[in-house]
Design a protein around this motif. Structure first.
Motif, PDB file in Angstrom:
ATOM      1  N   THR A 105       1.385   4.415  14.159  1.00 30.35           N
ATOM      2  CA  THR A 105       0.164   4.480  14.157  1.00 30.35           C
ATOM      3  C   THR A 105      -0.565   3.242  14.510  1.00 30.35           C
ATOM      4  O   THR A 105      -1.138   2.754  15.607  1.00 30.35           O
ATOM      5  CB  THR A 105      -0.243   5.136  13.030  1.00 30.35           C
ATOM      6  OG1 THR A 105      -0.225   4.282  11.771  1.00 30.35           O
ATOM      7  CG2 THR A 105      -0.001   6.403  12.769  1.00 30.35           C
ATOM      8  N   TYR A 140       0.872  11.256   7.926  1.00 27.54           N
ATOM      9  CA  TYR A 140       0.328  11.050   7.038  1.00 27.54           C
ATOM     10  C   TYR A 140       0.857  11.655   5.830  1.00 27.54           C
ATOM     11  O   TYR A 140       0.798  11.459   4.701  1.00 27.54           O
ATOM     12  CB  TYR A 140      -1.003  10.223   6.853  1.00 27.54           C
ATOM     13  CG  TYR A 140      -1.235   8.830   7.390  1.00 27.54           C
ATOM     14  CD1 TYR A 140      -0.850   7.881   6.623  1.00 27.54           C
ATOM     15  CD2 TYR A 140      -1.617   8.504   8.843  1.00 27.54           C
ATOM     16  CE1 TYR A 140      -0.882   6.536   7.411  1.00 27.54           C
ATOM     17  CE2 TYR A 140      -1.772   7.590   9.254  1.00 27.54           C
ATOM     18  CZ  TYR A 140      -1.682   6.357   8.376  1.00 27.54           C
ATOM     19  OH  TYR A 140      -1.629   5.016   9.108  1.00 27.54           O
ATOM     20  N   SER A 141       0.517  13.089   6.112  1.00 27.21           N
ATOM     21  CA  SER A 141       0.621  13.983   4.986  1.00 27.21           C
ATOM     22  C   SER A 141       2.306  14.280   4.739  1.00 27.21           C
ATOM     23  O   SER A 141       2.309  14.694   3.746  1.00 27.21           O
ATOM     24  CB  SER A 141      -0.075  15.396   5.324  1.00 27.21           C
ATOM     25  OG  SER A 141       0.636  16.131   6.440  1.00 27.21           O
ATOM     26  N   SER A 167       4.474  12.056   4.964  1.00 27.81           N
ATOM     27  CA  SER A 167       5.202  10.726   3.897  1.00 27.81           C
ATOM     28  C   SER A 167       4.725  10.733   2.867  1.00 27.81           C
ATOM     29  O   SER A 167       4.023  11.505   2.173  1.00 27.81           O
ATOM     30  CB  SER A 167       4.627   9.664   4.711  1.00 27.81           C
ATOM     31  OG  SER A 167       3.381   9.415   4.842  1.00 27.81           O
ATOM     32  N   VAL A 221      -1.274  12.494  13.732  1.00 28.24           N
ATOM     33  CA  VAL A 221      -1.657  11.240  12.923  1.00 28.24           C
ATOM     34  C   VAL A 221      -1.723  11.953  11.584  1.00 28.24           C
ATOM     35  O   VAL A 221      -1.218  11.248  10.532  1.00 28.24           O
ATOM     36  CB  VAL A 221      -2.666  10.408  13.341  1.00 28.24           C
ATOM     37  CG1 VAL A 221      -2.884   9.513  12.237  1.00 28.24           C
ATOM     38  CG2 VAL A 221      -2.294   9.812  14.517  1.00 28.24           C
ATOM     39  N   ILE A 233       5.668   4.565   9.729  1.00 27.67           N
ATOM     40  CA  ILE A 233       4.245   5.119  10.004  1.00 27.67           C
ATOM     41  C   ILE A 233       3.397   4.050  10.480  1.00 27.67           C
ATOM     42  O   ILE A 233       2.521   4.291  11.367  1.00 27.67           O
ATOM     43  CB  ILE A 233       3.528   5.725   8.971  1.00 27.67           C
ATOM     44  CG1 ILE A 233       4.450   6.907   8.214  1.00 27.67           C
ATOM     45  CG2 ILE A 233       2.149   6.072   8.744  1.00 27.67           C
ATOM     46  CD1 ILE A 233       3.952   7.846   7.113  1.00 27.67           C
ATOM     47  N   ILE A 234       3.343   2.696  10.021  1.00 26.28           N
ATOM     48  CA  ILE A 234       2.795   1.774  10.659  1.00 26.28           C
ATOM     49  C   ILE A 234       3.151   1.608  12.079  1.00 26.28           C
ATOM     50  O   ILE A 234       2.219   1.413  12.895  1.00 26.28           O
ATOM     51  CB  ILE A 234       3.089   0.178   9.862  1.00 26.28           C
ATOM     52  CG1 ILE A 234       2.445   0.243   8.427  1.00 26.28           C
ATOM     53  CG2 ILE A 234       2.415  -0.801  10.503  1.00 26.28           C
ATOM     54  CD1 ILE A 234       2.760  -0.565   7.286  1.00 26.28           C
ATOM     55  N   MET A 279       0.806  -1.115   0.016  1.00 22.98           N
ATOM     56  CA  MET A 279       0.014  -0.089   0.032  1.00 22.98           C
ATOM     57  C   MET A 279       0.882   1.078   0.037  1.00 22.98           C
ATOM     58  O   MET A 279       0.439   2.407  -0.011  1.00 22.98           O
ATOM     59  CB  MET A 279      -0.873  -0.095   1.107  1.00 22.98           C
ATOM     60  CG  MET A 279      -1.936  -1.238   1.222  1.00 22.98           C
ATOM     61  SD  MET A 279      -2.966  -1.185   2.507  1.00 22.98           S
ATOM     62  CE  MET A 279      -3.740   0.334   2.654  1.00 22.98           C
ATOM     63  N   GLY A 280       2.134   1.192   0.039  1.00 21.54           N
ATOM     64  CA  GLY A 280       3.087   2.495  -0.123  1.00 21.54           C
ATOM     65  C   GLY A 280       3.223   2.967   1.191  1.00 21.54           C
ATOM     66  O   GLY A 280       3.662   4.267   1.319  1.00 21.54           O
ATOM     67  N   VAL A 281       2.796   2.437   2.358  1.00 22.33           N
ATOM     68  CA  VAL A 281       2.947   3.109   3.597  1.00 22.33           C
ATOM     69  C   VAL A 281       4.174   2.657   4.236  1.00 22.33           C
ATOM     70  O   VAL A 281       4.699   1.510   4.307  1.00 22.33           O
ATOM     71  CB  VAL A 281       1.899   2.542   4.614  1.00 22.33           C
ATOM     72  CG1 VAL A 281       2.003   3.293   6.065  1.00 22.33           C
ATOM     73  CG2 VAL A 281       0.542   3.280   3.815  1.00 22.33           C
ATOM     74  N   SER A 282       5.162   3.507   4.924  1.00 20.72           N
ATOM     75  CA  SER A 282       6.418   3.105   5.562  1.00 20.72           C
ATOM     76  C   SER A 282       6.228   2.527   6.601  1.00 20.72           C
ATOM     77  O   SER A 282       5.056   2.506   7.287  1.00 20.72           O
ATOM     78  CB  SER A 282       7.199   4.553   5.508  1.00 20.72           C
ATOM     79  OG  SER A 282       6.716   5.009   6.778  1.00 20.72           O
ATOM     80  N   GLU A 283       7.091   1.758   7.166  1.00 16.58           N
ATOM     81  CA  GLU A 283       7.046   0.742   8.187  1.00 16.58           C
ATOM     82  C   GLU A 283       7.247   1.702   9.307  1.00 16.58           C
ATOM     83  O   GLU A 283       6.538   1.502  10.458  1.00 16.58           O
ATOM     84  CB  GLU A 283       8.336  -0.196   8.200  1.00 16.58           C
ATOM     85  CG  GLU A 283       8.162  -1.181   7.259  1.00 16.58           C
ATOM     86  CD  GLU A 283       9.652  -2.028   7.220  1.00 16.58           C
ATOM     87  OE1 GLU A 283      10.615  -1.534   7.980  1.00 16.58           O
ATOM     88  OE2 GLU A 283       9.804  -3.105   6.565  1.00 16.58           O
TER      89      GLU A 283
END
Length: 118
Positions: free
Chosen positions: A11, A115-116, A118, A111, A7-8, A1-5
């Motif tokens: 959050t 997200y904004s 990244s 939060v 950020i995961i 999904m393109g979300v970095s580790e």
């Protein structure tokens, strides 16, 4: 999904590991055991920061690599929010709904910024 580790971890994993403390603190507060509620939150955060992070760094041969966004964004935010909590905790023996909403709002802003950025 393109979300970095990062950020995961900051959050989803953080919320998942903190939800038991939230429910424990809420139940304690409803039962009038407010010291347990506050102690649970503070103790959990101190243990997670020092115990879990320290143990993890101790167990790795090369240590932990810390990314630039963590050092230049998340760490200053953590320090700033900790400083913002001091007046709330030192001005009285009650954290009211307005202050609770303020703290919750700070988390939501964090939060959204996370997200904004990244």
């Amino acid at each position: 999904m393109g979300v970095s580790e990062l950020i995961i971890g900051l959050t989803i994993v953080a919320a998942g590991t903190s939800l038991p403390e939230v429910f424990t603190s809420a139940i304690a507060a409803f039962r009038g055991e407010r010291d347990i509620a506050v102690g649970n939150v503070v103790g959990s955060n101190i243990f997670n920061l020092l115990g879990v992070l320290g143990f993890t760094a101790f167990m790795t041969a090369d240590g932990l690599n810390i990314s630039s966004p963590l050092v230049y964004f998340d760490l200053p935010v953590m320090v700033l929010v900790s400083l913002l909590c001091l007046p709330i905790l030192l001005t009285g023996t009650l954290i009211n709904r307005k202050e609770g909403a303020f703290l919750l709002g700070l988390y939501l802003i964090y939060v959204i910024l996370l997200y904004s950025v990244s």
